[in-house]
Design a protein around this motif. Structure first.
Motif, PDB file in Angstrom:
ATOM      1  N   ARG A   1       0.719  -1.278   0.145  1.00 14.44           N
ATOM      2  CA  ARG A   1       0.031  -0.098  -0.183  1.00 14.44           C
ATOM      3  C   ARG A   1       0.952   1.196  -0.057  1.00 14.44           C
ATOM      4  O   ARG A   1       1.742   1.437   0.970  1.00 14.44           O
ATOM      5  N   MET A   2       0.737   2.022  -1.311  1.00 20.29           N
ATOM      6  CA  MET A   2       1.579   3.268  -1.133  1.00 20.29           C
ATOM      7  C   MET A   2       0.349   4.607  -0.881  1.00 20.29           C
ATOM      8  O   MET A   2      -0.487   4.283  -1.617  1.00 20.29           O
ATOM      9  N   ARG A   3       0.773   5.156  -0.071  1.00 21.79           N
ATOM     10  CA  ARG A   3      -0.227   6.313   0.371  1.00 21.79           C
ATOM     11  C   ARG A   3       0.217   7.585  -0.144  1.00 21.79           C
ATOM     12  O   ARG A   3       1.288   8.132  -0.058  1.00 21.79           O
ATOM     13  N   ALA A   4      -0.783   8.371  -1.028  1.00 15.11           N
ATOM     14  CA  ALA A   4      -0.248   9.892  -1.404  1.00 15.11           C
ATOM     15  C   ALA A   4      -1.163  10.825  -0.800  1.00 15.11           C
ATOM     16  O   ALA A   4      -1.995  10.297  -0.574  1.00 15.11           O
ATOM     17  N   PHE A   5      -0.662  12.084  -0.835  1.00 12.49           N
ATOM     18  CA  PHE A   5      -1.486  13.247  -0.426  1.00 12.49           C
ATOM     19  C   PHE A   5      -1.666  14.300  -1.383  1.00 12.49           C
ATOM     20  O   PHE A   5      -0.997  15.296  -1.315  1.00 12.49           O
ATOM     21  N   PRO A   6      -2.648  13.863  -2.315  1.00 11.71           N
ATOM     22  CA  PRO A   6      -2.698  15.339  -3.404  1.00 11.71           C
ATOM     23  C   PRO A   6      -3.411  16.315  -3.053  1.00 11.71           C
ATOM     24  O   PRO A   6      -4.236  16.355  -1.835  1.00 11.71           O
ATOM     25  N   ASP A   7      -2.790  17.492  -3.337  1.00 12.24           N
ATOM     26  CA  ASP A   7      -3.337  18.677  -3.189  1.00 12.24           C
ATOM     27  C   ASP A   7      -3.433  19.562  -4.594  1.00 12.24           C
ATOM     28  O   ASP A   7      -3.792  18.975  -5.498  1.00 12.24           O
ATOM     29  N   ARG A   8      -3.979  20.711  -4.314  1.00 12.99           N
ATOM     30  CA  ARG A   8      -4.522  21.609  -5.411  1.00 12.99           C
ATOM     31  C   ARG A   8      -3.282  21.543  -6.750  1.00 12.99           C
ATOM     32  O   ARG A   8      -3.669  21.492  -7.763  1.00 12.99           O
ATOM     33  N   SER A   9      -2.169  21.435  -6.336  1.00 14.85           N
ATOM     34  CA  SER A   9      -1.206  21.300  -7.367  1.00 14.85           C
ATOM     35  C   SER A   9      -1.313  19.928  -8.462  1.00 14.85           C
ATOM     36  O   SER A   9      -0.883  19.905  -9.390  1.00 14.85           O
ATOM     37  N   HIS A  10      -1.858  19.074  -7.739  1.00 14.39           N
ATOM     38  CA  HIS A  10      -2.468  17.968  -8.455  1.00 14.39           C
ATOM     39  C   HIS A  10      -3.808  17.832  -9.070  1.00 14.39           C
ATOM     40  O   HIS A  10      -4.084  16.829  -9.640  1.00 14.39           O
ATOM     41  N   SER A  11      -4.504  18.904  -9.196  1.00 15.48           N
ATOM     42  CA  SER A  11      -5.814  18.903  -9.431  1.00 15.48           C
ATOM     43  C   SER A  11      -5.948  19.312 -10.804  1.00 15.48           C
ATOM     44  O   SER A  11      -5.405  20.057 -11.630  1.00 15.48           O
ATOM     45  N   ASN A  12      -7.212  18.989 -11.505  1.00 17.06           N
ATOM     46  CA  ASN A  12      -7.576  19.477 -12.683  1.00 17.06           C
ATOM     47  C   ASN A  12      -8.734  20.738 -12.525  1.00 17.06           C
ATOM     48  O   ASN A  12      -9.139  21.069 -11.399  1.00 17.06           O
ATOM     49  N   LEU A  13      -9.446  21.091 -13.808  1.00 17.20           N
ATOM     50  CA  LEU A  13     -10.238  22.189 -13.537  1.00 17.20           C
ATOM     51  C   LEU A  13     -11.601  21.853 -12.671  1.00 17.20           C
ATOM     52  O   LEU A  13     -12.390  22.686 -12.260  1.00 17.20           O
ATOM     53  N   ALA A  14     -11.850  20.629 -12.577  1.00 21.97           N
ATOM     54  CA  ALA A  14     -13.134  20.150 -11.883  1.00 21.97           C
ATOM     55  C   ALA A  14     -12.659  19.916 -10.420  1.00 21.97           C
ATOM     56  O   ALA A  14     -13.608  19.562  -9.726  1.00 21.97           O
ATOM     57  N   ASP A  15     -11.500  20.437  -9.970  1.00 24.90           N
ATOM     58  CA  ASP A  15     -10.969  20.334  -8.557  1.00 24.90           C
ATOM     59  C   ASP A  15     -10.974  18.856  -8.233  1.00 24.90           C
ATOM     60  O   ASP A  15     -11.256  18.526  -6.990  1.00 24.90           O
ATOM     61  N   ASN A  16     -10.438  17.845  -9.041  1.00 22.98           N
ATOM     62  CA  ASN A  16     -10.463  16.530  -8.840  1.00 22.98           C
ATOM     63  C   ASN A  16      -8.940  16.329  -9.237  1.00 22.98           C
ATOM     64  O   ASN A  16      -8.154  17.034  -9.690  1.00 22.98           O
ATOM     65  N   VAL A  17      -8.468  15.186  -8.634  1.00 25.52           N
ATOM     66  CA  VAL A  17      -7.060  14.501  -9.032  1.00 25.52           C
ATOM     67  C   VAL A  17      -6.991  14.827 -10.577  1.00 25.52           C
ATOM     68  O   VAL A  17      -7.622  13.957 -11.164  1.00 25.52           O
ATOM     69  N   HIS A  18      -5.925  15.282 -11.237  1.00 19.55           N
ATOM     70  CA  HIS A  18      -5.450  15.314 -12.759  1.00 19.55           C
ATOM     71  C   HIS A  18      -5.366  13.805 -12.936  1.00 19.55           C
ATOM     72  O   HIS A  18      -4.473  13.231 -12.359  1.00 19.55           O
ATOM     73  N   GLY A  19      -5.798  13.378 -14.254  1.00 20.88           N
ATOM     74  CA  GLY A  19      -5.626  12.029 -14.495  1.00 20.88           C
ATOM     75  C   GLY A  19      -3.972  11.914 -14.645  1.00 20.88           C
ATOM     76  O   GLY A  19      -3.452  10.741 -14.339  1.00 20.88           O
ATOM     77  N   GLY A  20      -3.270  12.775 -15.094  1.00 22.83           N
ATOM     78  CA  GLY A  20      -1.760  12.707 -15.356  1.00 22.83           C
ATOM     79  C   GLY A  20      -1.069  12.588 -14.064  1.00 22.83           C
ATOM     80  O   GLY A  20      -0.188  11.758 -13.927  1.00 22.83           O
ATOM     81  N   ALA A  21      -1.661  13.306 -13.098  1.00 26.52           N
ATOM     82  CA  ALA A  21      -1.103  13.064 -11.459  1.00 26.52           C
ATOM     83  C   ALA A  21      -1.407  11.611 -11.368  1.00 26.52           C
ATOM     84  O   ALA A  21      -0.407  11.106 -10.631  1.00 26.52           O
ATOM     85  N   LEU A  22      -2.373  11.126 -11.336  1.00 29.76           N
ATOM     86  CA  LEU A  22      -3.040   9.667 -10.998  1.00 29.76           C
ATOM     87  C   LEU A  22      -1.844   8.876 -11.788  1.00 29.76           C
ATOM     88  O   LEU A  22      -1.284   7.858 -10.989  1.00 29.76           O
ATOM     89  N   LEU A  23      -1.580   8.968 -12.916  1.00 32.28           N
ATOM     90  CA  LEU A  23      -0.771   8.097 -13.614  1.00 32.28           C
ATOM     91  C   LEU A  23       0.862   8.223 -12.964  1.00 32.28           C
ATOM     92  O   LEU A  23       1.511   7.324 -12.998  1.00 32.28           O
ATOM     93  N   GLY A  24       1.032   9.225 -12.729  1.00 34.26           N
ATOM     94  CA  GLY A  24       2.490   9.486 -11.951  1.00 34.26           C
ATOM     95  C   GLY A  24       2.510   8.877 -10.870  1.00 34.26           C
ATOM     96  O   GLY A  24       3.714   8.198 -10.397  1.00 34.26           O
ATOM     97  N   PHE A  25       1.453   8.764 -10.062  1.00 33.32           N
ATOM     98  CA  PHE A  25       1.495   8.228  -8.684  1.00 33.32           C
ATOM     99  C   PHE A  25       1.550   6.800  -8.992  1.00 33.32           C
ATOM    100  O   PHE A  25       2.053   6.038  -8.196  1.00 33.32           O
ATOM    101  N   ILE A  26       0.681   6.267 -10.024  1.00 34.56           N
ATOM    102  CA  ILE A  26       0.714   4.951 -10.264  1.00 34.56           C
ATOM    103  C   ILE A  26       1.893   4.258 -10.710  1.00 34.56           C
ATOM    104  O   ILE A  26       2.502   3.340 -10.061  1.00 34.56           O
ATOM    105  N   ASP A  27       2.778   5.114 -11.497  1.00 34.70           N
ATOM    106  CA  ASP A  27       3.953   4.645 -11.929  1.00 34.70           C
ATOM    107  C   ASP A  27       4.912   4.596 -10.625  1.00 34.70           C
ATOM    108  O   ASP A  27       5.657   3.522 -10.402  1.00 34.70           O
ATOM    109  N   VAL A  28       4.770   5.323  -9.881  1.00 34.57           N
ATOM    110  CA  VAL A  28       5.754   5.393  -8.713  1.00 34.57           C
ATOM    111  C   VAL A  28       5.471   4.259  -7.784  1.00 34.57           C
ATOM    112  O   VAL A  28       6.227   3.428  -6.968  1.00 34.57           O
TER     113      VAL A  28
END
Length: 151
Positions: free
Chosen positions: A48-75
């Motif tokens: 289990r890897m836990r990440a703490f997304p903040d506004r810098s990881h967001s899209n215009l809908a104020d959700n986590v951007h898909g690209g940020a999710l892909l980065g977290f998944i790769d890690v």
């Protein structure tokens, strides 16, 4: 841990007993853009890897951007392989990553990347997992990494 390069961070997290901090010490490396990440091996053997997304990881809908999710998944692929003792930090690479986005992930709430190793070979590691936010699954993934030469 002293067996890792000095630029790599994998040590007990004093704020979260039972968890290891995960990332690079050098703030100019890509992982630093993802923020704080911690990792642990679960009783069932999954990682289990836990990440703490903040506004810098967001899209215009104020959700986590898909690209940020892909980065977290790769890690998470590498955090899984290291936590299971399959690789050390270094020059392993992602060969493929398949992701299915199932729902939105909110910012300001932790995300868990729960991975399992399906198989290892002399040169490859096959991993699959789920991205969870609370009780909600927001994505599934599978990926393959190539181990560094000499492992």
């Amino acid at each position: 841990m002293t067996d890792l390069p000095t630029g790599f961070l994998h040590e007990p997290d004093p704020d979260n007993p039972g968890w290891m901090r995960w990332g690079f010490r050098d703030p100019t490396r890509f992982n630093s853009a993802l923020g704080k990440m911690i990792v642990r091996v679960e009783d069932d053997g999954r990682v289990r890897m836990r990440a703490f997304p903040d506004r810098s990881h967001s899209n215009l809908a104020d959700n986590v951007h898909g690209g940020a999710l892909l980065g977290f998944i790769d890690v998470a692929l590498f955090a899984t392989s290291r936590s299971k003792g399959i690789i050390e930090a270094g020059t392993a690479v992602t060969l493929d990553l398949s992701t299915q986005f199932i729902g939105a992930a909110g910012i300001g709430r932790s995300l868990d990347f729960v991975s399992e190793v399906l198989r290892t070979t002399r040169r490859l590691v096959f991993i699959r997992g789920l991205v969870e936010q609370g009780d909600t699954v927001v994505a599934s993934y599978s990926g393959t990494i190539r181990k560094p030469s000499g492992t």
